[in-house]
Design an enzyme around this catalytic site. Structure first.
Site, PDB file in Angstrom:
ATOM      1  N   SER A 108      -6.513  -3.081   8.533  1.00  0.00           N
ATOM      2  CA  SER A 108      -5.190  -3.157   9.184  1.00  0.00           C
ATOM      3  C   SER A 108      -4.966  -3.083  10.730  1.00  0.00           C
ATOM      4  O   SER A 108      -4.372  -3.857  11.104  1.00  0.00           O
ATOM      5  CB  SER A 108      -4.174  -2.084   8.391  1.00  0.00           C
ATOM      6  OG  SER A 108      -3.139  -1.687   8.938  1.00  0.00           O
ATOM      7  N   LYS A 158      -4.434  -6.257  13.870  1.00  0.00           N
ATOM      8  CA  LYS A 158      -3.295  -6.151  14.556  1.00  0.00           C
ATOM      9  C   LYS A 158      -3.708  -6.217  16.123  1.00  0.00           C
ATOM     10  O   LYS A 158      -3.353  -6.883  16.879  1.00  0.00           O
ATOM     11  CB  LYS A 158      -2.328  -5.002  14.418  1.00  0.00           C
ATOM     12  CG  LYS A 158      -1.589  -5.201  13.085  1.00  0.00           C
ATOM     13  CD  LYS A 158      -0.578  -3.953  12.890  1.00  0.00           C
ATOM     14  CE  LYS A 158      -1.570  -2.808  12.502  1.00  0.00           C
ATOM     15  NZ  LYS A 158      -0.920  -1.929  11.651  1.00  0.00           N
ATOM     16  N   ARG A 164       0.806  -1.172  -0.060  1.00  0.00           N
ATOM     17  CA  ARG A 164       0.025   0.101  -0.246  1.00  0.00           C
ATOM     18  C   ARG A 164       0.790   1.160  -0.013  1.00  0.00           C
ATOM     19  O   ARG A 164       0.640   2.262  -0.692  1.00  0.00           O
ATOM     20  CB  ARG A 164      -0.775   0.066   1.163  1.00  0.00           C
ATOM     21  CG  ARG A 164      -2.102  -0.754   1.102  1.00  0.00           C
ATOM     22  CD  ARG A 164      -2.746  -1.154   2.490  1.00  0.00           C
ATOM     23  NE  ARG A 164      -3.270   0.127   2.975  1.00  0.00           N
ATOM     24  CZ  ARG A 164      -3.630   0.422   4.148  1.00  0.00           C
ATOM     25  NH1 ARG A 164      -3.334  -0.510   5.035  1.00  0.00           N
ATOM     26  NH2 ARG A 164      -3.996   1.371   4.564  1.00  0.00           N
TER      27      ARG A 164
HETATM   28  N1  URA Z   1      -2.075   2.351  10.998  1.00  0.00           N
HETATM   29  C1  URA Z   1      -2.064   1.137  10.702  1.00  0.00           C
HETATM   30  O1  URA Z   1      -1.977   0.222  11.570  1.00  0.00           O
HETATM   31  N2  URA Z   1      -2.551   0.807   9.488  1.00  0.00           N
HETATM   32  C2  URA Z   1      -3.007   1.506   8.483  1.00  0.00           C
HETATM   33  O2  URA Z   1      -3.563   1.350   7.356  1.00  0.00           O
HETATM   34  C3  URA Z   1      -2.967   2.905   8.726  1.00  0.00           C
HETATM   35  C4  URA Z   1      -2.432   3.234  10.032  1.00  0.00           C
END
Ligand code: URA
Length: 436
Positions: free
Chosen positions: A185, A189, A170
């Site tokens: 994203s 996590k 990206r």
């Molecule tokens: N923070 C992230 O962890 N991912 C993103 O895509 C943008 C900000």
């Protein structure tokens, strides 16, 4: 069911159609296994950026990214709360909130990231403490969390690896600013990291991914929805990132400001955000029943310095020189400090976070591209923020530099970030909304 083909999935999204759970899982799993090449993933990401995804598709994408690696089980710690900021300039809140909340008895096992572009990263900031180790194994992470109730480290490689690989694409294909891609994203996590609840700080303004309040609200709502579908409680605060947060921008300078804040000597906006985020964490972590009680707990952990003691413990546990916490003169220091002075009397009407962020990258405090080295000593200290009244010749900011070729340009950029007005200007509102 006929066999799925990557190109047909890309075409379907390109034409604005909804993807099924199987199609999304096939694409992410295939990419993780190396069977779908980068160029097809890049095309897919661009199709998502242009055509969007609904909350159900975004949740499927998030969960496929979670399944690409291991998922931490933190249930032995009771309810675990994570905090995440979508990133900005001068945002050192994690360094303050994590120890305060841990000092209030809520375990904080935080996986943070590095800075990219003009957005700073917690790991880079922590590495300005000599010896601080950000790369821990999962076993070390868990053992430290058991022993002292706080860890702030980098994400282990096995956690949502699809996100790391997709983010790298990206970053070089112009597909970062997409609400479903950012939401999946971030949330992949957090979910893989074992959080039961997440407090999000969605930044809004020129120094953030989301430039306006409606887009930030859409991003926040989407992350709350993903959380609901994935059984993770999510509360999002929307906060201003049109001007930098606090006064310090740059790694060691920001850690020093975080320490000052833990001592009760922080700037008003940073203290306000710390108390808001910290008390949200205590509430969703079920350590406090009411907002007032939670605020009181955070304020006490600042006043009695138990938060500062927890930070000292964290630094020592991760191999850092804990003497820095009591003597910030031990941090790396820049060779030169130059002052930006007000050319005339007036009020600070504007202080562009993006320009200050770019200036600090030029000084070496950030990286233009992944893997660039960082100069931990350099950065900018703001002496006046929006609304401040200044006399001609007053210091607006200090520029800390280390004799790099771009220093003059950085100085000019930082000076340009300030706009003065002869008329009184109200200070900016920091807390812009909440989505839960
Ligand atoms: N923070 C992230 O962890 N991912 C993103 O895509 C943008 C900000």
């Amino acid at each position: 069911m006929s066999a799925l083909r990557a190109v047909e999935i890309i075409e379907k999204k390109r034409d604005g159609k909804r993807l099924s759970a199987e199609e999304i899982a096939f694409f992410v799993d295939g990419f993780t296994r190396g069977e779908i090449p980068d160029y097809q993933m890049s095309a897919f990401l661009m199709a998502v950026l242009l055509r969007g995804m609904d909350p159900r598709e975004t949740t499927e994408l998030t969960m496929a990214m979670v399944r690409s690696g291991e998922r931490l089980d933190l249930s032995e710690f009771g309810r675990v709360v994570d905090k995440h900021s979508t990133g900005g300039v001068g945002d050192k809140t994690t360094l303050i909130v994590a120890p305060l909340v841990a000092a209030c008895g809520l375990p904080v096992g935080k996986m943070s990231g590095r800075g990219l572009g003009f957005s700073g990263g917690t790991l880079d900031k922590l590495e300005s403490i000599p010896g601080y180790r950000v790369q821990l194994t999962t076993a070390e992470f868990l053992s430290q969390l058991r022993q002292i109730g706080i860890v702030v480290a980098g994400q282990t490689k096995d956690l949502a690896p699809a996100d790391g690989a997709m983010y790298a694409l990206r970053d070089v294909t112009g597909t970062v600013p997409s609400i479903p891609l950012i939401a999946s994203s971030v949330m992949s996590k957090k979910i893989a990291g074992g959080a039961h609840a997440v407090v999000l700080d969605v930044k809004v303004g020129r120094g953030a991914f989301m430039k306006d309040l409606p887009s930030a609200r859409r991003l926040a709502r989407l992350m709350v929805q993903i959380g609901k579908l994935a059984s993770v409680e999510v509360v999002a605060e929307l906060t201003d990132m049109d001007q930098p947060l606090g006064r310090a921008v740059g790694n060691a300078l920001e850690v020093a400001e975080a320490i000052a804040t833990l001592r009760g000597e922080g700037p008003a906006d940073l203290v306000a955000l710390t108390i808001a985020a910290g008390s949200e964490m205590l509430l969703v972590g079920e350590r406090a029943r009411a907002a007032r009680q939670a605020r009181g707990m955070i304020e006490r952990a600042i006043a009695d310095r138990t938060g500062l003691a927890k930070f000292r413990e964290l630094v020592a546990a991760q191999g850092g020189d804990a003497r820095c916490v009591d003597d910030t003169q031990r941090f790396p220091r820049a060779k030169r400090i130059r002052e930006i002075r007000a050319p005339r009397a007036g009020y600070v009407a504007d202080l562009a976070a993006d320009e200050i962020g770019r200036a600090s990258v030029r000084l070496g405090a950030g990286r233009e591209k992944k893997g660039d080295p960082i100069d931990h000593a350099t950065g900018i200290v703001l002496h006046a923020k929006v609304g401040a009244r200044v006399a001609k010749g007053d210091v607006l900011a200090e520029v800390h530099s280390d004799d790099r070729p771009d220093d003059d340009e950085a100085f000019a950029l930082a000076a340009k970030a300030f706009r003065l007005s002869p008329r009184r200007v109200r200070p900016r509102r920091l807390m812009l909304g909440r989505v839960a």
